[in-house]
Design an enzyme around this catalytic site. Sequence first.
Site, PDB file in Angstrom:
ATOM      1  N   MET A  85       0.861  -1.190  -0.143  1.00 15.69           N
ATOM      2  CA  MET A  85       0.170   0.072   0.076  1.00 15.69           C
ATOM      3  C   MET A  85       1.046   1.189  -0.039  1.00 15.69           C
ATOM      4  O   MET A  85       1.820   1.306   0.598  1.00 15.69           O
ATOM      5  CB  MET A  85      -0.858   0.158   1.186  1.00 15.69           C
ATOM      6  CG  MET A  85      -1.917   1.193   1.104  1.00 15.69           C
ATOM      7  SD  MET A  85      -3.051   1.097   2.756  1.00 15.69           S
ATOM      8  CE  MET A  85      -4.199  -0.057   1.795  1.00 15.69           C
ATOM      9  N   SER A 159       4.339  -6.868   1.580  1.00 11.78           N
ATOM     10  CA  SER A 159       3.429  -6.505   2.675  1.00 11.78           C
ATOM     11  C   SER A 159       1.910  -6.902   1.906  1.00 11.78           C
ATOM     12  O   SER A 159       1.787  -8.193   1.649  1.00 11.78           O
ATOM     13  CB  SER A 159       3.332  -4.839   2.734  1.00 11.78           C
ATOM     14  OG  SER A 159       2.634  -4.469   3.902  1.00 11.78           O
ATOM     15  N   GLN A 160       0.808  -6.145   1.855  1.00 10.22           N
ATOM     16  CA  GLN A 160      -0.322  -6.449   1.624  1.00 10.22           C
ATOM     17  C   GLN A 160      -0.345  -7.158   0.282  1.00 10.22           C
ATOM     18  O   GLN A 160      -1.278  -7.888  -0.222  1.00 10.22           O
ATOM     19  CB  GLN A 160      -1.463  -5.208   1.664  1.00 10.22           C
ATOM     20  CG  GLN A 160      -1.272  -4.407   0.484  1.00 10.22           C
ATOM     21  CD  GLN A 160      -2.502  -3.467   0.534  1.00 10.22           C
ATOM     22  OE1 GLN A 160      -3.125  -3.137   1.118  1.00 10.22           O
ATOM     23  NE2 GLN A 160      -2.500  -2.801  -0.617  1.00 10.22           N
ATOM     24  N   ASP A 277       9.318  -5.735  13.798  1.00  4.21           N
ATOM     25  CA  ASP A 277       8.221  -5.271  13.053  1.00  4.21           C
ATOM     26  C   ASP A 277       7.326  -4.370  13.833  1.00  4.21           C
ATOM     27  O   ASP A 277       6.544  -5.027  14.651  1.00  4.21           O
ATOM     28  CB  ASP A 277       7.306  -6.220  12.340  1.00  4.21           C
ATOM     29  CG  ASP A 277       6.720  -5.547  11.168  1.00  4.21           C
ATOM     30  OD1 ASP A 277       6.254  -4.402  11.089  1.00  4.21           O
ATOM     31  OD2 ASP A 277       6.544  -6.308   9.787  1.00  4.21           O
ATOM     32  N   HIS A 333       9.586  -3.552   9.523  1.00  2.00           N
ATOM     33  CA  HIS A 333       8.851  -3.799   8.379  1.00  2.00           C
ATOM     34  C   HIS A 333       9.469  -3.539   7.144  1.00  2.00           C
ATOM     35  O   HIS A 333       9.993  -2.235   6.760  1.00  2.00           O
ATOM     36  CB  HIS A 333       7.523  -3.147   8.579  1.00  2.00           C
ATOM     37  CG  HIS A 333       6.463  -3.671   7.616  1.00  2.00           C
ATOM     38  ND1 HIS A 333       6.118  -4.965   7.419  1.00  2.00           N
ATOM     39  CD2 HIS A 333       5.765  -3.217   6.380  1.00  2.00           C
ATOM     40  CE1 HIS A 333       5.197  -5.292   6.600  1.00  2.00           C
ATOM     41  NE2 HIS A 333       4.946  -4.234   5.897  1.00  2.00           N
TER      42      HIS A 333
END
Length: 350
Positions: A85, A159-160, A277, A333
């Site tokens: 994102m 990630s997403q 993270d 992250h």
Amino acid sequence: MCSYNEVKVNAPVSLVSDCHLTATDHFSSTSSMISHPKLGVTLQNSRMTASLLCFLLVAPVLLVAGIPVYKSDNGTVPLVIWHGMGDSCCNPLSMGSIKKMIEEEISGIYVLSLMIGKNVVEDTENGFFLNVNEQVSMACSQLAQDPQLKGGYNAMGFSQGAQFLRAVAQRCPSPPMKTLISVGGQHQGVYGLPRCPGESSYICDMIRKALNSGAYTDLVQKHLVQAQYWHDPLNDDLYKKHSLFLADINQERAVNETYKKNLQLLEKFVMVKFLQDTMVDPVDSEWFGFLKTGQSKETETLQESLLYTEDRLGLAAMDKAGKLDFLATKGDHLQFSREWFNANLLPYLQ
């Protein structure tokens, strides 16, 4: 643009730092406002834009020196990557740099960085507001129409983008995905907003309240991407009933045997967890673990979950067959060095 710590090729890469993203950097040179009429989200200046774009799972940045060498090599397996994102397919400081690095390391490899939309602007905006199921369908269509992928491909999601690519594996078996590498993906969703750098805490607080009070309403589910992988352990029934994306691909309502069969076609499913993270809550989700139902403190591993013990998705069978690999790295992250990437992830692509 986002301001990051200075990066050297042979030094650890700091992928998430003091992020101050301006509207003109990510969207257009003529407008400093992003609006979503159905959600009432309007950002009037670059500071508010920065708050929205940086509050969730910002995408990785890896600065790589050198010019890629392209050679014809039919022995390589194509690679598909999907950004996180706030990023886009082709940002030269993130996915563009990752693509370039892999092309340098594996001569002749074909790398497709997915663009969800007609251009980079739409790609970025869709990462916030477009129904995830529509995004997955668009990705499946791109893959099916690409002649370079007809023999199969490897996939790497950041990630997403990782859980979105898993949905591709489960729903769209042609062309075949061979190996799926999840870099900081949230396969059991999130229950909490990521750490907000800089001045974005006010926006985060507002959205946190909205998610807590209305994440499973029809309006929010259809128009806010993070809501579609929001997993509330205190409202398990609401989650299972109303989650448009995550509850479906995780077989929460019913077992879709096609999803189970298709996922097991993978040769490898690799999950990378970032041990420090501060962006993903809970971080266990990066290894398919999560909070135990009915409370918000104690976690359980994938192997302890009903998803695994009942083998609703085929993960237990894959684990026994040696198809699941769990990797961990120190750092926040999406922070890793080129050396770590080459030593730990590149072998899956060669």
